[in-house]
Write a protein that holds these residues in place. Structure first.
Motif, PDB file in Angstrom:
ATOM      1  N   TYR A 159       8.140  -5.328   6.894  1.00  0.00           N
ATOM      2  CA  TYR A 159       8.244  -4.000   6.305  1.00  0.00           C
ATOM      3  C   TYR A 159       9.431  -3.225   6.868  1.00  0.00           C
ATOM      4  O   TYR A 159       9.715  -2.117   6.426  1.00  0.00           O
ATOM      5  N   SER A 160      10.111  -3.796   7.816  1.00  0.00           N
ATOM      6  CA  SER A 160      11.302  -3.155   8.362  1.00  0.00           C
ATOM      7  C   SER A 160      12.189  -4.232   8.955  1.00  0.00           C
ATOM      8  O   SER A 160      11.691  -5.222   9.505  1.00  0.00           O
ATOM      9  N   TYR A 161      13.500  -4.052   8.811  1.00  0.00           N
ATOM     10  CA  TYR A 161      14.415  -5.000   9.433  1.00  0.00           C
ATOM     11  C   TYR A 161      15.574  -4.227  10.051  1.00  0.00           C
ATOM     12  O   TYR A 161      16.221  -3.432   9.365  1.00  0.00           O
ATOM     13  N   PRO A 162      15.832  -4.461  11.330  1.00  0.00           N
ATOM     14  CA  PRO A 162      15.059  -5.274  12.259  1.00  0.00           C
ATOM     15  C   PRO A 162      13.726  -4.592  12.638  1.00  0.00           C
ATOM     16  O   PRO A 162      13.649  -3.358  12.644  1.00  0.00           O
ATOM     17  N   HIS A 163      12.730  -5.387  12.936  1.00  0.00           N
ATOM     18  CA  HIS A 163      11.439  -4.854  13.341  1.00  0.00           C
ATOM     19  C   HIS A 163      11.568  -4.120  14.672  1.00  0.00           C
ATOM     20  O   HIS A 163      12.461  -4.392  15.474  1.00  0.00           O
ATOM     21  N   LYS A 164      10.655  -3.183  14.893  1.00  0.00           N
ATOM     22  CA  LYS A 164      10.740  -2.364  16.109  1.00  0.00           C
ATOM     23  C   LYS A 164      10.585  -3.188  17.381  1.00  0.00           C
ATOM     24  O   LYS A 164      11.014  -2.760  18.462  1.00  0.00           O
ATOM     25  N   THR A 165       9.992  -4.377  17.281  1.00  0.00           N
ATOM     26  CA  THR A 165       9.878  -5.232  18.465  1.00  0.00           C
ATOM     27  C   THR A 165      11.238  -5.786  18.897  1.00  0.00           C
ATOM     28  O   THR A 165      11.346  -6.382  19.973  1.00  0.00           O
ATOM     29  N   ALA A 166      12.269  -5.590  18.076  1.00  0.00           N
ATOM     30  CA  ALA A 166      13.624  -5.983  18.473  1.00  0.00           C
ATOM     31  C   ALA A 166      14.352  -4.856  19.193  1.00  0.00           C
ATOM     32  O   ALA A 166      15.466  -5.048  19.679  1.00  0.00           O
ATOM     33  N   TYR A 167      13.752  -3.664  19.258  1.00  0.00           N
ATOM     34  CA  TYR A 167      14.404  -2.531  19.921  1.00  0.00           C
ATOM     35  C   TYR A 167      14.373  -2.705  21.444  1.00  0.00           C
ATOM     36  O   TYR A 167      13.452  -3.312  22.002  1.00  0.00           O
ATOM     37  N   ARG A 168      15.376  -2.128  22.094  1.00  0.00           N
ATOM     38  CA  ARG A 168      15.466  -2.147  23.553  1.00  0.00           C
ATOM     39  C   ARG A 168      16.051  -0.806  24.017  1.00  0.00           C
ATOM     40  O   ARG A 168      16.508   0.005  23.206  1.00  0.00           O
ATOM     41  N   ASP A 169      16.068  -0.581  25.324  1.00  0.00           N
ATOM     42  CA  ASP A 169      16.717   0.600  25.880  1.00  0.00           C
ATOM     43  C   ASP A 169      18.188   0.602  25.484  1.00  0.00           C
ATOM     44  O   ASP A 169      18.876  -0.430  25.574  1.00  0.00           O
ATOM     45  N   LEU A 170      18.678   1.747  25.037  1.00  0.00           N
ATOM     46  CA  LEU A 170      20.090   1.902  24.698  1.00  0.00           C
ATOM     47  C   LEU A 170      20.807   2.462  25.921  1.00  0.00           C
ATOM     48  O   LEU A 170      20.516   3.569  26.366  1.00  0.00           O
ATOM     49  N   GLU A 171      21.704   1.696  26.461  1.00  0.00           N
ATOM     50  CA  GLU A 171      22.442   2.083  27.666  1.00  0.00           C
ATOM     51  C   GLU A 171      23.943   2.106  27.384  1.00  0.00           C
ATOM     52  O   GLU A 171      24.533   1.077  27.075  1.00  0.00           O
ATOM     53  N   PRO A 172      24.563   3.287  27.473  1.00  0.00           N
ATOM     54  CA  PRO A 172      23.948   4.589  27.736  1.00  0.00           C
ATOM     55  C   PRO A 172      23.286   5.120  26.463  1.00  0.00           C
ATOM     56  O   PRO A 172      23.584   4.645  25.364  1.00  0.00           O
ATOM     57  N   PRO A 173      22.414   6.126  26.588  1.00  0.00           N
ATOM     58  CA  PRO A 173      21.841   6.757  25.393  1.00  0.00           C
ATOM     59  C   PRO A 173      22.940   7.315  24.497  1.00  0.00           C
ATOM     60  O   PRO A 173      23.996   7.737  24.965  1.00  0.00           O
ATOM     61  N   LEU A 174      22.665   7.319  23.184  1.00  0.00           N
ATOM     62  CA  LEU A 174      23.679   7.737  22.212  1.00  0.00           C
ATOM     63  C   LEU A 174      23.446   9.181  21.798  1.00  0.00           C
ATOM     64  O   LEU A 174      22.334   9.536  21.380  1.00  0.00           O
TER      65      LEU A 174
END
Length: 461
Positions: free
Chosen positions: A40-55
């Motif tokens: 239902y979404s691509y990429p799925h939220k399980t592919a998310y990680r910490d964004l370093e540095p935050p945007l």
């Protein structure tokens, strides 16, 4: 008129065609397990990680090329967690908890409004969870946040709200009507009490009928009803009973979902091993019945009447869902190059902790958890969001967007046409009617190895 060329021959592509045995093997891999992953979404939220540095969000939204935006608010509260649910939601009916959450949502909106005010909103949705679990004053406040803070023009925007039978009241429906809502979506799942009980959704059919009767009085332009097939103890006959009960209320849209179970849901995968898997039979029976009743199939899940539409002068909005402005804990936001959200949890402890952090926060002006989409992933997303719908993917739009040719970038897509699962007509690649039923396994097949690896490494809190 169908195109006469074969995709493999287009623009000098001389890559060898698969043998009939290889094609059969590929197609068997798709059809053998049609419900292996709900895409239902691509990429799925399980592919998310910490964004370093935050945007910084001001930079992210300033450069977003979408012509219009989609505003979404997430209310992560339900009366109870259903046995199949792995969404970001918390069973909590306390009014003070809801009020503090909406306080935080308003605080977030005030900080985000300047980032997105340079382009109009074309769509607005409130989901969850169950937004109508909120008290009337809090529900009304959501529309104040949308209009007075975010700048939403309710006379020009399609507005959708999710609800549930036990939370509908005359007062809340009056609020939705006053807010110019044109689509109400209600999850019923089943009209059979024993089937609802089997998925830990205690639901009195009389309450469902009362809610449907109430909704009928208000005559929203679009009424959507959700059902689930493959429930414990369900048969094709009881599935069709629920579907016929739904049809008797003449909804503009009907969404049908196969039951998915995962290790972190209440109903476990092993719980269904003791019964025959009837999901494909239910799906095919539903397709036939809905077509006879005048519903057009738009995807594996969505069936709608041609007359089910808003009467407002709506702005265009990309089916690829870019420019999604997600307010609230658990909401995802999509720009062309970055998807971001709060962290993801399913257990009560995890969701309580994530919501508590959200409510306690003072600043919401950076994206610190998400994924940066490389060009290939942007292409895959564009393709998946198109071919998994009946409208299909316009090949010239792909080239206009990315400056390359679809078949050169992804020659493996010719497997769809080679196998009879896809066809090319008038510059559009689309799935056949049969193949739409295998959308989830086709989507899962097309996921990139990098995204699959990230998802497999995800550890749910």
């Amino acid at each position: 008129m169908a195109s006469s060329y074969h995709p493999r021959l287009l623009h000098g592509d001389v890559s060898p065609s698969p043998s009939s045995e290889e094609l059969l093997q590929w197609k068997s891999g798709i059809t053998a397990n049609p419900y292996r992953s709900y895409l239902y979404s691509y990429p799925h939220k399980t592919a998310y990680r910490d964004l370093e540095p935050p945007l910084p969000l001001n930079e992210l939204w300033r450069d977003e090329p979408a012509e219009s935006f989609f505003l979404y608010m997430h209310i992560p509260f339900c009366g109870a967690r259903c046995g199949f649910c792995n969404l970001f939601t918390l069973p909590d009916k306390r009014a003070d908890v809801h009020a503090r959450y909406v306080d935080a949502l308003e605080r977030q909106a005030r900080q985000w409004a300047p980032f997105t005010a340079h382009k109009p909103y074309a769509r607005f949705a409130i989901g969850g969870g169950t937004p109508t679990l909120l008290a009337p004053d809090q529900l009304r406040r959501l529309f104040y946040i949308a209009t007075d803070i975010m700048g939403l023009a309710t006379d020009k925007v399609s507005i959708s709200v999710e609800t549930s039978p036990e939370t509908l009241t005359v007062e809340k429906l009056e609020i939705l009507k006053d807010a110019n809502v044109d689509r109400v979506s209600m999850g019923i799942q089943s009209f059979v009490a024993s089937e609802s009980a089997a998925i830990y959704r205690p639901q009195d059919p009389d309450i469902v009928y009362r809610a449907l009767e109430l909704l009928g009085r208000y005559d929203f332009p679009i009424l959507n009803l959700d059902l689930i097939y493959g429930l414990p103890g369900q048969t094709v006959e009881t599935w069709l009973y629920s579907l016929n009960q739904t049809l008797s209320y003449n909804p503009g849209e009907i969404f049908i979902y196969p039951l998915y179970t995962r290790e972190h849901t209440i109903v476990k995968p092993g719980d269904l091993d003791r019964q025959e898997d009837i999901r494909l039979q239910c799906y095919n029976a539903a397709r036939e019945l809905l077509e006879r009743h005048g519903y057009r199939q738009y995807s594996m899940r969505r069936f709608a009447k041609e007359t089910a539409e808003s009467h407002k002068p709506l702005l265009d909005y990309s089916c690829q869902e870019e420019g999604m402005v997600g307010l609230g804990c658990g909401a995802r936001s999509y720009t062309r190059g970055v998807h971001y959200a709060s962290r993801y949890g399913v257990s009560r402890k995890a969701t309580e902790s994530i919501i508590a952090d959200y409510v306690a926060a003072e600043r919401y002006d950076t994206a610190d958890y998400g994924i940066v989409l490389e060009p290939e992933e942007q292409k895959r997303r564009f393709i998946l969001k198109a071919i998994l719908h009946s409208e299909g993917l316009k090949l010239s739009q792909y080239t206009e967007r990315f400056g390359t040719l679809l078949w050169s970038d992804f020659p493996e897509l010719a497997l769809l046409t080679d196998s009879g699962f896809g066809l090319v007509e008038d510059d559009v690649l689309r799935l056949t009617g049969e193949a739409l039923g295998y959308s989830d396994s086709i989507g899962d097949w097309f996921i990139s190895s990098d995204i699959r690896e990230r998802m497999e490494r995800f550890v749910l809190p």
